[in-house]
Design a protein around this motif. Sequence first.
Motif, PDB file in Angstrom:
ATOM      1  N   ARG B  42       0.822  -1.200   0.000  1.00  0.00           N
ATOM      2  CA  ARG B  42       0.000   0.000   0.000  1.00  0.00           C
ATOM      3  C   ARG B  42       0.863   1.261   0.000  1.00  0.00           C
ATOM      4  NH1 ARG B  42      -4.123  -0.585   4.260  1.00  0.00           N
ATOM      5  NH2 ARG B  42      -2.662   0.456   5.652  1.00  0.00           N
ATOM      6  N   GLU B  44       4.003   3.987  -0.471  1.00  0.00           N
ATOM      7  CA  GLU B  44       4.700   4.414  -1.681  1.00  0.00           C
ATOM      8  C   GLU B  44       6.168   4.008  -1.653  1.00  0.00           C
ATOM      9  OE1 GLU B  44       3.753   8.363  -2.799  1.00  0.00           O
ATOM     10  OE2 GLU B  44       5.425   8.494  -4.214  1.00  0.00           O
ATOM     11  N   TYR B  53      -1.938  -3.863   2.142  1.00  0.00           N
ATOM     12  CA  TYR B  53      -2.002  -4.279   0.741  1.00  0.00           C
ATOM     13  C   TYR B  53      -3.112  -3.568   0.000  1.00  0.00           C
ATOM     14  CZ  TYR B  53       1.142  -7.893   2.313  1.00  0.00           C
ATOM     15  OH  TYR B  53       2.211  -8.546   2.828  1.00  0.00           O
ATOM     16  N   SER B  54      -2.909  -3.339  -1.313  1.00  0.00           N
ATOM     17  CA  SER B  54      -3.964  -2.764  -2.140  1.00  0.00           C
ATOM     18  C   SER B  54      -3.650  -3.000  -3.616  1.00  0.00           C
ATOM     19  CB  SER B  54      -4.090  -1.266  -1.882  1.00  0.00           C
ATOM     20  OG  SER B  54      -3.219  -0.557  -2.744  1.00  0.00           O
ATOM     21  N   HIS B  56      -4.112  -0.543  -5.596  1.00  0.00           N
ATOM     22  CA  HIS B  56      -4.039   0.860  -5.955  1.00  0.00           C
ATOM     23  C   HIS B  56      -3.055   1.137  -7.102  1.00  0.00           C
ATOM     24  CE1 HIS B  56      -3.182   5.119  -5.475  1.00  0.00           C
ATOM     25  NE2 HIS B  56      -1.928   4.816  -5.186  1.00  0.00           N
ATOM     26  N   TRP B  57      -1.879   0.482  -7.078  1.00  0.00           N
ATOM     27  CA  TRP B  57      -0.819   0.804  -8.050  1.00  0.00           C
ATOM     28  C   TRP B  57      -1.179   0.384  -9.468  1.00  0.00           C
ATOM     29  CZ3 TRP B  57       2.021   4.406  -6.353  1.00  0.00           C
ATOM     30  CH2 TRP B  57       2.273   4.502  -4.985  1.00  0.00           C
ATOM     31  N   TYR B  58      -2.034  -0.613  -9.577  1.00  0.00           N
ATOM     32  CA  TYR B  58      -2.459  -1.026 -10.924  1.00  0.00           C
ATOM     33  C   TYR B  58      -3.318   0.071 -11.536  1.00  0.00           C
ATOM     34  CZ  TYR B  58      -0.438  -5.566 -10.143  1.00  0.00           C
ATOM     35  OH  TYR B  58       0.461  -6.563  -9.926  1.00  0.00           O
ATOM     36  N   GLY B  59      -4.125   0.726 -10.661  1.00  0.00           N
ATOM     37  CA  GLY B  59      -4.902   1.861 -11.149  1.00  0.00           C
ATOM     38  C   GLY B  59      -3.990   2.996 -11.581  1.00  0.00           C
ATOM     39  N   VAL B  60      -2.938   3.211 -10.807  1.00  0.00           N
ATOM     40  CA  VAL B  60      -1.994   4.290 -11.125  1.00  0.00           C
ATOM     41  C   VAL B  60      -1.361   4.076 -12.495  1.00  0.00           C
ATOM     42  CG1 VAL B  60       0.226   5.314 -10.497  1.00  0.00           C
ATOM     43  CG2 VAL B  60      -1.501   4.863  -8.713  1.00  0.00           C
ATOM     44  N   SER B 248       4.483   1.111  -8.356  1.00  0.00           N
ATOM     45  CA  SER B 248       3.870   1.092  -9.684  1.00  0.00           C
ATOM     46  C   SER B 248       4.812   0.411 -10.687  1.00  0.00           C
ATOM     47  CB  SER B 248       3.515   2.506 -10.148  1.00  0.00           C
ATOM     48  OG  SER B 248       4.690   3.233 -10.416  1.00  0.00           O
TER      49      SER B 248
END
Lengths: 363, 277
Positions: B42, B44, B53-54, B56-60, B248
Amino acid sequence: MARLQLNQLSKRYGDFFAARDVTLDVADGEFLVLLGPSGCGKTTTLRMIAGFIEPTSGMVRLGDNDVTRLPAWKRNTGLVFQSYALFPHLTVNQNVAFGLEMRKTPKAEADQRVAEALELVRLGHLGDRLPRQLSGGQQQRVALARALVFRPDVLLLDEPLSNLDAKLRQEVRVEIRRLQQALSLTTVMVTHDQEEALTMADRLVVMSEGRVRQVGTQRDLYERPADRFVAGFVGRSSFLEGTLETPERFRTRGGLAVACRGTTTGPAGMALRPERVMVTPEPVAGADNDFPGEVEFVSYLGGLIDLHIRLSPADVVIAQIPNREEGFMPKAGDKVHVGWTVASASVFPGAGEDPDPTDLPPA
Amino acid sequence: MTGLMGLDRRVIGRWALTAAAALTMLYILLPLVSVIWLSFYRQEIPSFPPEGYSVHWYGVIAGNQRFVDGLLLSVQLGVSATAIGLAVGVPAALCLSRFRFPGREALNNVLLLPLMVPGVVLGTALYVFHVEAEIATGGNLPIIGSTLGLLSGHVLVVIPWIVRLVLASLAGFDRTLEEAAMNLGADRWTTFRRITMPGILPGVVAGAMFGFVASFGNLEMSLFLVGPGRTTLPIAILQYLEWKIDPSIAAVSVVQIVLIGAAMLITDRFVKISRVV
Ligand SMILES: Nc1ncnc2c1ncn2[C@@H]1O[C@H](COP(=O)(O)OP(=O)(O)OP(=O)(O)O)[C@@H](O)[C@H]1O
Ligand SMILES: [Mg+2]
């Protein structure tokens, strides 16, 4: 099916002739066998008929057509390879159908003919298998069906039985001959197995060093070999070397005077079939030839016995006699009499310690 | 006594083999697993242990135009280069295996060369060549930094793989099958299509796949050939890394791994890659 003619067909690699002036005439429906030692040019000849080797000179005629310059796919020959060469990614049905497909046979007719061809080799039930799911003998029969189904002008077989075990070979031999006769296929088969050649062929061609030595039936080759090579290669012969003093009298190196039917005079060799040499304890009155000799060596072959008999310091003949319980049975060291008729000996002009085929004229 | 020792040796041998295999697997898989793991962090700054965990980075990365464009260009390049590579490489391999001609050995080596020359050298050479070509044509052939120039470079990277693997499967191909087909009435082209091609297909597919992967992952040579605003995925990643390290990057790598892995699995369904390579 059609008549097949080879006219003065030669193939040269550099200055080496793999086949030289091969002239053959195979009648429609005839089974011809090419026989000869390894490297004598049998495969080369067969592949020139199929169109895979371009002849250096000469002509191949199939039926009424000169096909010498035609590519393989435009000749109508059915070739069965020693390794069968079945297409591994196609089923048995698809393999057999391939030749029909290339000839644009309508699907319904093709299906029926494939089924018939597989029935003919008794594999009707295995059409959906892949080649690797078949035994060697079955693959061999698929290869045969594949080569027959499009009704080739001539069937070509290159040692089709050499990858099979002895028992299977016997069976497939009969099978091929049965099919060949039933369909009256013009067939050329290559083999270096004498027994195979003798049992299957209508006529045989004996080759050596690229040349045809003799063409004839089993009986022709056996009774009247054209030269020393054929006499030694087809069946067995023992040779006596010497000189023809007159066309009717042959003087061996050991000094024996042998009655014979020669045509010339001068250095010559005489070939005797071991089973035509008679062995007796006493001289035979009125025989064409009769010589005293001593048994040097006895070789026991089961039903038959080979006797090596010395007639003089320079002359030895081999006699083959049946192995019987009663009757005359010589042992090594025995003194015997040996005889043969004039008709059973072949005389070949020319000197030679051993038959050297290279200095003989072509048959 | 000896029997017992023989048994011991066998057992020890089996253990040693298992251990060696496990170590090798670990060595290969550890970086892959870590990258995948990292991509789901999660926070940075990649620090251990993760704070949570998330995805999120795939969205980024999906929102990052440079990555998306880079991926598209890389896929386009890989597919086109592989297609051209097949058109050139398969006939070349056939000629090399079927015919004896003067310069055959030389050609064989030249076709292998792009595999052995370092990417930087290859890139420099091509760049210099492009410059020379543009000068020689008086600027009528604007090839420097063009997609065409980049593609031609990638074709060079693809060809050796295709040639090698097709040659390997041709070596194991039984040519009497071709004679059998011709004997049955197939001309040369039909024979190639119906018999030869299915026979060497595993090599062709494997060659195409390895070629694609080599093109897709190529960084060094591409650096010299891309034009302004046109970057491949590996270059986009490199440029991103120059000013930032966050999960990312790991997410992009996972996308790459998944793509290549999928390509492998799909090809393996058609041909057993392990049989060819
Ligand atoms: N491409 C070639 N180049 C040179 N010589 C060749 C070539 N092909 C065959 N030969 C030679 O031609 C001769 C005849 O070969 P061929 O294959 O016809 O023999 P064969 O009678 O079928 O023998 P086998 O019973 O061993 O199969 C051999 O001596 C062989 O070495
Ligand atoms: Mg042969």
